[in-house]
Design a protein around this motif. Sequence first.
Motif, mmCIF file in Angstrom:
data_model
loop_
_atom_site.group_PDB
_atom_site.id
_atom_site.type_symbol
_atom_site.label_atom_id
_atom_site.label_comp_id
_atom_site.label_asym_id
_atom_site.label_seq_id
_atom_site.Cartn_x
_atom_site.Cartn_y
_atom_site.Cartn_z
ATOM 1 N N ALA A 63 -18.899 -24.179 -3.783
ATOM 2 C CA ALA A 63 -20.245 -23.745 -3.392
ATOM 3 C C ALA A 63 -20.241 -22.362 -2.748
ATOM 4 O O ALA A 63 -21.125 -21.539 -3.015
ATOM 5 N N PHE A 64 -19.258 -22.088 -1.884
ATOM 6 C CA PHE A 64 -19.207 -20.759 -1.273
ATOM 7 C C PHE A 64 -19.003 -19.685 -2.342
ATOM 8 O O PHE A 64 -19.616 -18.619 -2.303
ATOM 9 N N SER A 65 -18.147 -19.965 -3.308
ATOM 10 C CA SER A 65 -17.898 -18.987 -4.373
ATOM 11 C C SER A 65 -19.155 -18.735 -5.194
ATOM 12 O O SER A 65 -19.481 -17.581 -5.516
ATOM 13 N N MET A 66 -19.868 -19.798 -5.551
ATOM 14 C CA MET A 66 -21.065 -19.619 -6.371
ATOM 15 C C MET A 66 -22.124 -18.815 -5.618
ATOM 16 O O MET A 66 -22.826 -17.978 -6.208
ATOM 17 N N ASN A 67 -22.231 -19.041 -4.318
ATOM 18 C CA ASN A 67 -23.171 -18.248 -3.527
ATOM 19 C C ASN A 67 -22.685 -16.814 -3.367
ATOM 20 O O ASN A 67 -23.490 -15.882 -3.304
ATOM 21 N N ALA A 68 -21.372 -16.618 -3.325
ATOM 22 C CA ALA A 68 -20.835 -15.257 -3.267
ATOM 23 C C ALA A 68 -21.194 -14.484 -4.533
ATOM 24 O O ALA A 68 -21.570 -13.303 -4.475
ATOM 25 N N PHE A 69 -21.096 -15.137 -5.682
ATOM 26 C CA PHE A 69 -21.492 -14.474 -6.931
ATOM 27 C C PHE A 69 -22.985 -14.165 -6.932
ATOM 28 O O PHE A 69 -23.417 -13.126 -7.438
ATOM 29 N N GLY A 96 -23.355 -10.930 -5.368
ATOM 30 C CA GLY A 96 -22.724 -9.770 -5.978
ATOM 31 C C GLY A 96 -21.219 -9.703 -5.955
ATOM 32 O O GLY A 96 -20.644 -8.645 -6.242
ATOM 33 N N ALA A 97 -20.522 -10.793 -5.622
ATOM 34 C CA ALA A 97 -19.059 -10.768 -5.620
ATOM 35 C C ALA A 97 -18.525 -10.469 -7.016
ATOM 36 O O ALA A 97 -19.133 -10.816 -8.031
ATOM 37 N N LYS A 98 -17.363 -9.843 -7.056
ATOM 38 C CA LYS A 98 -16.734 -9.495 -8.332
ATOM 39 C C LYS A 98 -15.890 -10.645 -8.865
ATOM 40 O O LYS A 98 -15.874 -10.920 -10.063
ATOM 41 N N THR A 134 -18.716 -26.106 -12.419
ATOM 42 C CA THR A 134 -19.783 -25.414 -11.689
ATOM 43 C C THR A 134 -19.774 -23.922 -12.020
ATOM 44 O O THR A 134 -20.833 -23.302 -12.187
ATOM 45 N N ALA A 135 -18.591 -23.341 -12.118
ATOM 46 C CA ALA A 135 -18.480 -21.922 -12.480
ATOM 47 C C ALA A 135 -19.007 -21.678 -13.892
ATOM 48 O O ALA A 135 -19.699 -20.679 -14.150
ATOM 49 N N ASP A 170 -15.168 -16.816 -16.083
ATOM 50 C CA ASP A 170 -14.151 -15.799 -16.377
ATOM 51 C C ASP A 170 -13.833 -14.921 -15.175
ATOM 52 O O ASP A 170 -12.852 -14.161 -15.209
ATOM 53 N N ARG A 171 -14.614 -15.028 -14.125
ATOM 54 C CA ARG A 171 -14.380 -14.218 -12.923
ATOM 55 C C ARG A 171 -13.709 -15.031 -11.818
ATOM 56 O O ARG A 171 -13.556 -14.560 -10.698
#
Length: 406
Positions: free
Chosen positions: A235-241, A244-246, A264-265, A272-273
């Motif tokens: 969840a933190f990663s999806m919100n980071a994207f 604007g996270a790379k 989820t990704a 792919d990121r």
Amino acid sequence: MNRTVAVSKRAQKRIQSLNQWVYKSDLIDAAKAAGSIANGDIVDVTDEDGRFLAQAYFSGLSQISLRVLTRRAQDPIDENFVRARLLAALDRRRKLIDLSRITIVRLLNSEADFVPGLVVDKYGDYLVLQSLAAGAEKFIDTALDFYEKETGCRGILIKNDAQVRKLEGLEMYSQWRGESASGPLRILSDGVHYIVDLAGGQKTGFFADQRKAYGLLEGRVNGGALLDCFSYSGAFSMNAFKYGAKSSVIVDVSKEAVELARETARLNGVYDRCEFVCANAFDYLKYESSKYKAASGNEPPFDFVVLDPPTFTKSKSHVGEALRGYKEIALRAARLVKNGGFILTCSCSFHITMTDFYDSQCAAFSDAGAVGYLAGAGFQDERDHPVISSMPESLYLKYFIFQMSK
């Protein structure tokens, strides 16, 4: 007529200060009560001289022997009593949260909503109910009827498989009322797609209490590389994207959690990121950080590190050990984050105070040869995970965000 249970002066003070818990050690005759009162029965609580204090659920098995419902002797503890509290909790959410935009919401949070032992979470068109105390069992049907009518949900999963039920002498089971979900749900909430496994996931399927912490990513991850430790479904990663996270490295010890994060990704179009690592986060941090000690001269790889571990202690006796754990992962994270990067560090244990948690992180940064500038702090999202003044136990999640200088 209710049976009576007498309590110590210490418990009397807790009840009079509106705390809802009385421990077994504060019963005047715990053995007698356990031998004569059934688990889950409603009792009158009295002081040592027999004066009425409250009505409460009783448990002869749990260390929490009494869960207070009301301090009024005249209140009938019936369906109307419970419905009124369920409605008050639901109305609070309706006023504070845009339920059309935020679709993963805790509708009832046990003692913090004055219905001890009962939790209800909303996931899109489905609800999950958990009963965690013997006294709450008798009100399950009342709650099911209420939420079916008030929410128009398609189905409710009664997920009574939490280990704490064993401490209450309750059976473990799960069953559906209404339409059952055929598999993991795909839910859009606040601009992010989530996959929630109601039946097989942790707790009720997801952790909605970190919602405000996600907002701390905004303006700090744009174009950056994220390390998401103890990630669960990412969840933190999806919100980071979303902000604007790379890229993100997603680390969790559970194969099921990592697979959930993969799906989820994919759902969010960022597969792919991402790099997915199934590993103990302690081991991963130790190994990776060894490459980036100050003397190595190597440039750390991450712009932002998230540390969101499960609780390290559920009792006071293990606080010291837990703080050492928080310090260790923060030290490793400090070596992995770039100069000027950020560390978001979380603790979900009530027994870890904000001050002790902060001190452990500062000590970790010193040992890593770094300085952390405090850039923010917070708690669980109080809109649907209320924190009430009379129950310090209701404040459990806390987090800090630091900008690192080396």
